[in-house]
Write a protein that holds these residues in place. Sequence first.
Motif, short mmCIF file in Angstrom:
data_model
loop_
_atom_site.label_atom_id
_atom_site.label_comp_id
_atom_site.label_asym_id
_atom_site.label_seq_id
_atom_site.Cartn_x
_atom_site.Cartn_y
_atom_site.Cartn_z
N ALA A 13 -7.98 -43.50 50.11
CA ALA A 13 -9.22 -43.75 49.36
C ALA A 13 -8.93 -43.85 47.88
O ALA A 13 -9.52 -44.68 47.16
N CYS A 14 -8.02 -43.02 47.39
CA CYS A 14 -7.66 -43.07 45.97
C CYS A 14 -6.95 -44.38 45.63
O CYS A 14 -7.21 -44.99 44.58
N LEU A 15 -6.08 -44.83 46.51
CA LEU A 15 -5.35 -46.06 46.25
C LEU A 15 -6.28 -47.27 46.26
O LEU A 15 -6.13 -48.19 45.45
N LYS A 16 -7.29 -47.24 47.11
CA LYS A 16 -8.26 -48.34 47.14
C LYS A 16 -9.18 -48.29 45.93
O LYS A 16 -9.80 -49.29 45.58
N GLY A 17 -9.26 -47.13 45.28
CA GLY A 17 -10.14 -46.99 44.13
C GLY A 17 -9.51 -47.44 42.83
O GLY A 17 -10.13 -47.29 41.78
N GLY A 18 -8.30 -47.95 42.85
CA GLY A 18 -7.74 -48.51 41.63
C GLY A 18 -6.39 -47.97 41.21
O GLY A 18 -5.80 -48.49 40.28
N VAL A 19 -5.88 -46.91 41.83
CA VAL A 19 -4.53 -46.45 41.51
C VAL A 19 -3.56 -47.57 41.87
O VAL A 19 -3.56 -48.05 43.00
N SER A 20 -2.77 -47.98 40.92
CA SER A 20 -1.97 -49.20 41.13
C SER A 20 -0.50 -48.94 41.42
O SER A 20 0.23 -49.86 41.76
N ARG A 21 -0.05 -47.70 41.24
CA ARG A 21 1.36 -47.41 41.50
C ARG A 21 1.48 -46.17 42.35
O ARG A 21 0.83 -45.15 42.08
N VAL A 22 2.28 -46.21 43.38
CA VAL A 22 2.49 -45.04 44.22
C VAL A 22 3.92 -45.06 44.75
O VAL A 22 4.46 -46.10 45.11
N SER A 23 4.53 -43.90 44.77
CA SER A 23 5.85 -43.76 45.37
C SER A 23 5.84 -42.52 46.24
O SER A 23 5.14 -41.55 45.95
N VAL A 24 6.61 -42.55 47.31
CA VAL A 24 6.69 -41.44 48.25
C VAL A 24 8.14 -40.98 48.32
O VAL A 24 9.04 -41.79 48.51
N GLU A 25 8.34 -39.66 48.15
CA GLU A 25 9.68 -39.08 48.18
C GLU A 25 9.82 -38.19 49.42
O GLU A 25 9.00 -37.31 49.66
N GLY A 26 10.88 -38.45 50.21
CA GLY A 26 11.13 -37.64 51.39
C GLY A 26 12.10 -36.50 51.10
O GLY A 26 13.10 -36.69 50.40
N HIS A 27 11.80 -35.29 51.62
CA HIS A 27 12.63 -34.10 51.38
C HIS A 27 12.89 -33.37 52.70
O HIS A 27 12.13 -33.50 53.66
N CYS A 28 13.96 -32.57 52.71
CA CYS A 28 14.36 -31.83 53.91
C CYS A 28 14.74 -30.39 53.55
O CYS A 28 14.96 -30.08 52.38
N ASP A 29 14.84 -29.53 54.59
CA ASP A 29 15.43 -28.22 54.34
C ASP A 29 16.95 -28.37 54.33
O ASP A 29 17.47 -29.47 54.52
N ASP A 30 17.67 -27.28 54.08
CA ASP A 30 19.12 -27.41 53.87
C ASP A 30 19.95 -27.30 55.14
O ASP A 30 21.18 -27.20 55.07
N TRP A 90 11.87 -22.95 54.76
CA TRP A 90 12.33 -24.23 55.32
C TRP A 90 11.14 -25.18 55.56
O TRP A 90 11.22 -26.38 55.31
N ALA A 91 10.03 -24.63 56.03
CA ALA A 91 8.84 -25.44 56.30
C ALA A 91 8.30 -26.07 55.00
O ALA A 91 7.84 -27.22 55.00
N ARG A 92 8.35 -25.33 53.92
CA ARG A 92 7.88 -25.85 52.64
C ARG A 92 8.77 -27.00 52.14
O ARG A 92 8.29 -27.93 51.50
N ASN A 93 10.05 -26.92 52.45
CA ASN A 93 10.99 -27.95 51.99
C ASN A 93 10.94 -29.22 52.84
O ASN A 93 11.35 -30.29 52.37
N ARG A 94 10.44 -29.12 54.07
CA ARG A 94 10.33 -30.30 54.93
C ARG A 94 9.03 -31.02 54.57
O ARG A 94 7.96 -30.71 55.12
N ARG A 95 9.13 -32.01 53.67
CA ARG A 95 7.90 -32.57 53.11
C ARG A 95 8.11 -34.00 52.61
O ARG A 95 9.24 -34.45 52.45
N ALA A 96 6.98 -34.65 52.34
CA ALA A 96 6.96 -35.95 51.63
C ALA A 96 6.00 -35.78 50.46
O ALA A 96 4.84 -35.40 50.65
N GLU A 97 6.50 -36.03 49.26
CA GLU A 97 5.68 -35.90 48.04
C GLU A 97 5.26 -37.28 47.54
O GLU A 97 6.00 -38.26 47.68
N VAL A 98 4.08 -37.32 46.94
CA VAL A 98 3.52 -38.58 46.46
C VAL A 98 3.42 -38.55 44.93
O VAL A 98 3.04 -37.52 44.35
#
Length: 226
Positions: free
Chosen positions: A146-163, A214-222
């Motif tokens: 919904a935010c992206l359709k509202g005009g946010v023009s740039r987005v990147s997604v970063e994938g992360h893992c536990d160790d 470990w659960a906190r580190n298994r994530r995708a950040e925007v």
Amino acid sequence: MRRVLLLALTATVTLLTACPSPPKNGECKSSADCASQAGFGKVCVSGQCSECAADADCKDGFACRANRCEPKAATSSEAALPTKTPASECTGAADCGAGRDCQAGRCVTAAIDPACADAAAFTVGFGFDQAELSGGAPETLKRLAACLKGGVSRVSVEGHCDDRGTTVYNLALGKKRAEAVKRYLGDLGVTTPVDTNTYGEEKPVCREASEACWARNRRAEVQLGR
């Protein structure tokens, strides 16, 4: 012989008188003398090459003062003239494109909705060794869409893992997680370009050897931007 010498001397004097030396260093007898002297002005005033002798020697908007062309001061009537308003660039946000808004007839960068400003609110988690969306991830990404359709023009997604796992494996797994988010946003109708990246285990949010960490580190950040 004496007569020949007298005639030669007379001819020399005549030639010298007929060919006076050209004026130098801004000196002149007429404005024609100033034409070949760069940097002194083109009008002869009191034996000196000057920029002007009258207002007519200056371009529009300038007046001759002390033999120099100076900008004219605006008269009271000119100062009272209303300033021209530039033509409107837009009448509404639709004229400005994604990430832009129309304010006072000008396209400006639109402010991010407060509900969309905190990119951390769109972080989604993953199960151990998993790249499929689960739990509350779909609802979180619907809000992001919904935010992206509202005009946010740039987005990147970063994938992360536990160790746990090798560096190479975790980099690949982080990439899969970022791509899963990108695909889901596309399924929701998001047309904004989405960049994906992976950091594997290189950017943990915590370092304890526990399931909670470990659960906190298994994530995708925007990351969002204009």
